[in-house]
Design a protein around this motif. Structure first.
Motif, short mmCIF file in Angstrom:
data_model
loop_
_atom_site.label_atom_id
_atom_site.label_comp_id
_atom_site.label_asym_id
_atom_site.label_seq_id
_atom_site.Cartn_x
_atom_site.Cartn_y
_atom_site.Cartn_z
N VAL A 121 62.31 31.87 16.28
CA VAL A 121 61.62 30.73 16.88
C VAL A 121 62.48 29.46 16.85
CG1 VAL A 121 59.69 29.13 16.59
CG2 VAL A 121 59.29 31.58 16.45
N ILE A 122 62.92 29.09 15.66
CA ILE A 122 63.64 27.82 15.54
C ILE A 122 65.09 27.97 16.02
CG2 ILE A 122 62.19 26.92 13.70
CD1 ILE A 122 64.21 27.78 11.67
N SER A 123 65.56 26.92 16.67
CA SER A 123 66.94 26.89 17.16
C SER A 123 67.84 26.21 16.14
CB SER A 123 66.99 26.12 18.49
OG SER A 123 66.20 26.76 19.47
N SER A 124 69.11 26.41 16.29
CA SER A 124 70.08 25.89 15.32
C SER A 124 70.01 24.37 15.19
CB SER A 124 71.50 26.31 15.71
OG SER A 124 71.82 25.85 17.02
N GLU A 125 69.54 23.70 16.24
CA GLU A 125 69.45 22.24 16.21
C GLU A 125 68.29 21.73 15.34
OE1 GLU A 125 71.20 23.57 20.13
OE2 GLU A 125 69.50 24.14 18.84
N TYR A 126 67.33 22.60 15.05
CA TYR A 126 66.12 22.17 14.33
C TYR A 126 66.40 22.06 12.83
CZ TYR A 126 61.21 21.92 12.94
OH TYR A 126 60.01 21.52 12.41
N PHE A 163 61.33 16.42 18.34
CA PHE A 163 61.99 16.33 17.03
C PHE A 163 63.39 15.75 17.20
CE2 PHE A 163 63.65 20.35 18.55
CZ PHE A 163 64.94 20.44 18.01
N VAL A 164 63.91 15.27 16.09
CA VAL A 164 65.28 14.74 16.05
C VAL A 164 66.15 15.74 15.32
CG1 VAL A 164 66.77 12.89 15.24
CG2 VAL A 164 64.47 12.36 16.10
N GLY A 168 71.23 13.89 15.26
CA GLY A 168 70.63 12.67 15.79
C GLY A 168 70.09 12.78 17.21
N THR A 169 70.29 13.92 17.86
CA THR A 169 69.79 14.10 19.22
C THR A 169 68.25 14.22 19.21
OG1 THR A 169 71.81 15.24 19.87
CG2 THR A 169 69.90 15.51 21.30
N HIS A 170 67.62 13.50 20.10
CA HIS A 170 66.16 13.52 20.20
C HIS A 170 65.74 14.50 21.29
CE1 HIS A 170 62.19 10.99 20.51
NE2 HIS A 170 61.99 12.26 20.17
N TYR A 171 65.08 15.58 20.89
CA TYR A 171 64.64 16.60 21.84
C TYR A 171 63.14 16.48 22.09
CZ TYR A 171 69.13 18.98 21.15
OH TYR A 171 70.47 19.28 21.10
N ASN A 172 62.75 16.56 23.36
CA ASN A 172 61.35 16.59 23.76
C ASN A 172 61.28 17.12 25.19
OD1 ASN A 172 62.14 14.38 25.38
ND2 ASN A 172 61.48 12.91 23.80
N PRO A 176 64.89 18.09 27.00
CA PRO A 176 64.73 19.37 26.32
C PRO A 176 66.03 20.05 25.91
CG PRO A 176 64.46 19.67 28.67
CD PRO A 176 64.64 18.19 28.45
N GLY A 177 67.12 19.70 26.62
CA GLY A 177 68.35 20.45 26.38
C GLY A 177 68.08 21.92 26.64
N SER A 178 68.77 22.78 25.90
CA SER A 178 68.48 24.22 25.99
C SER A 178 67.44 24.63 24.96
CB SER A 178 69.77 25.01 25.75
OG SER A 178 70.30 24.74 24.46
N VAL A 179 67.07 23.69 24.08
CA VAL A 179 66.18 24.00 22.95
C VAL A 179 64.73 24.09 23.38
CG1 VAL A 179 65.47 23.27 20.65
CG2 VAL A 179 67.79 22.78 21.44
N LEU A 180 64.25 23.14 24.18
CA LEU A 180 62.84 23.08 24.55
C LEU A 180 62.66 23.24 26.06
CD1 LEU A 180 61.66 20.10 22.28
CD2 LEU A 180 61.55 22.56 21.79
N ILE A 181 63.63 23.79 26.74
CA ILE A 181 63.58 23.88 28.20
C ILE A 181 62.40 24.76 28.66
CG2 ILE A 181 65.15 25.85 28.31
CD1 ILE A 181 64.89 22.94 30.84
N LYS A 182 62.01 25.74 27.85
CA LYS A 182 60.91 26.64 28.23
C LYS A 182 59.58 26.28 27.57
CE LYS A 182 63.77 30.65 29.36
NZ LYS A 182 64.02 32.10 29.12
N GLY A 183 59.59 25.26 26.72
CA GLY A 183 58.34 24.85 26.08
C GLY A 183 58.53 24.42 24.65
#
Length: 326
Positions: A121-126, A163-164, A168-172, A176-183
């Motif tokens: 579930v969690i990506s390396s950025e999390y 999340f940050v 320091g990158t803020h994903y939402n 989304p980047g590649s991390v949250l692109i699908k949800g």
């Protein structure tokens, strides 16, 4: 749940009694345990419920709503000790294994029966407290579903849409980047502080008290086709635990409005706990949602039932017929 996925709702009441005893005996034989112990282990209740008469009473019958109502009411008795945890996120942690909300969980360890949820579930950025947890990424919750939550819903603490990262990158949703692109990221389970890879010893929850309360609320309203104070109170037990204002009788124009609220609540409460498919089938939404939200080009109406194994059909010598469409 196995039966519900292979037998039409019209035939379910009369078929469950026929197959229920066979299923328990067969499953118990495979697991090398007593059938009555299996009834308890499957979350069908405390030892007081583990006998043929009571199993038959709760699994069979012409009026399935009556049986669901009776069974879930039984589980609410104080002698069983079940209750909701105060905080949703605490249900799924190592520190709170065996909590009073859990009716049945698969016992996990880092060696034999590993639970690998977070790794997939969690990506390396999390960011995580334990830096040794494997982070492959993977499962996501569609943004369409994420937006059905109230922003004040505490269950969003473990359904991450913002999340940050450690860099320091803020994903939402907007970034989304590649991390949250699908949800959104369905974290849900807590970390195993001793994990050194994808393995986790946090027990996997199969059946819990919030499931009982919301199903009972639904069954009460379906049975009488009217909203009752008892049903509203049951729904509120789960709804307000999430930090949301309580419903009142005036919030529901009728039974349909209440049942819609139950479906929404169960979705918000029990995501990734194995009940959504059955819920959507029960409400007649499964194929509709597959087409609407997943843009499925292959979803067909008959797919509310799964195909029966061909080997079973062959061995039955014509007594077992394949489900329509397969």
């Amino acid at each position: 749940r196995i039966l519900c996925h292979t037998i039409s709702h019209a035939d379910l009441g009369k078929q469950i009694l026929r197959f229920g005893r066979i299923f328990f005996d067969l499953a118990a034989d495979i697991c090398h345990i007593d059938a009555q112990d299996l009834v308890v282990g499957l979350g069908l209740g405390a030892p007081q419920l583990a006998d043929d008469e009571v199993v038959g009473q709760y699994l069979a019958g012409g009026n399935l709503s009556d049986n669901i109502t009776d069974f879930n009411t039984e589980l609410m008795k104080p002698e069983y000790g079940y209750r909701l945890m105060d905080n949703y996120k605490d249900i799924f942690t190592l520190e709170n294994e065996g909590n009073a909300e859990t009716i049945w969980a698969c016992v996990c360890s880092r060696s034999v029966n590993q639970q690998m949820w977070l790794a997939h579930v969690i990506s390396s950025e999390y960011p995580t407290k334990n830096p040794n947890i494997q982070k492959w990424g993977g499962y996501r919750v569609l943004w369409d579903f994420y937006h059905t939550f109230d922003s004040a819903d505490k269950r969003l603490e473990v359904l991450v849409g913002d999340f940050v990262a450690e860099d320091g990158t803020h994903y939402n949703e907007e970034n989304p980047g590649s991390v949250l692109i699908k949800g959104a990221m369905p974290v849900k389970y807590g970390e195993d502080p001793d994990a050194t890879g994808e393995e986790s010893q946090v027990d996997w929850i199969v059946y819990r008290y919030a499931d009982v309360l919301t199903l009972l609320a639904e069954a009460i309203v379906r049975e009488g086709n009217t909203v009752t104070p008892e049903a509203v109170e049951l729904l509120n037990m789960v709804h307000t635990r999430a930090g949301l204002p309580a419903y009142t009788m005036a919030d529901f124009a009728g039974a349909d409005a209440f049942l819609e609220a139950v479906l929404t609540e169960r979705g918000h409460e029990l995501w990734f706990e194995g009940v959504r498919r059955s819920d959507l089938i029960r409400y007649g939404r499964y194929i509709e949602y597959a087409r609407k939200y997943k843009q499925s080009p292959t979803a067909q109406d008959y797919m509310t039932l799964m195909p029966l194994p061909q080997s079973v059909i062959d061995e039955s010598k014509g007594k077992i017929i394949q489900n329509p469409g397969y």
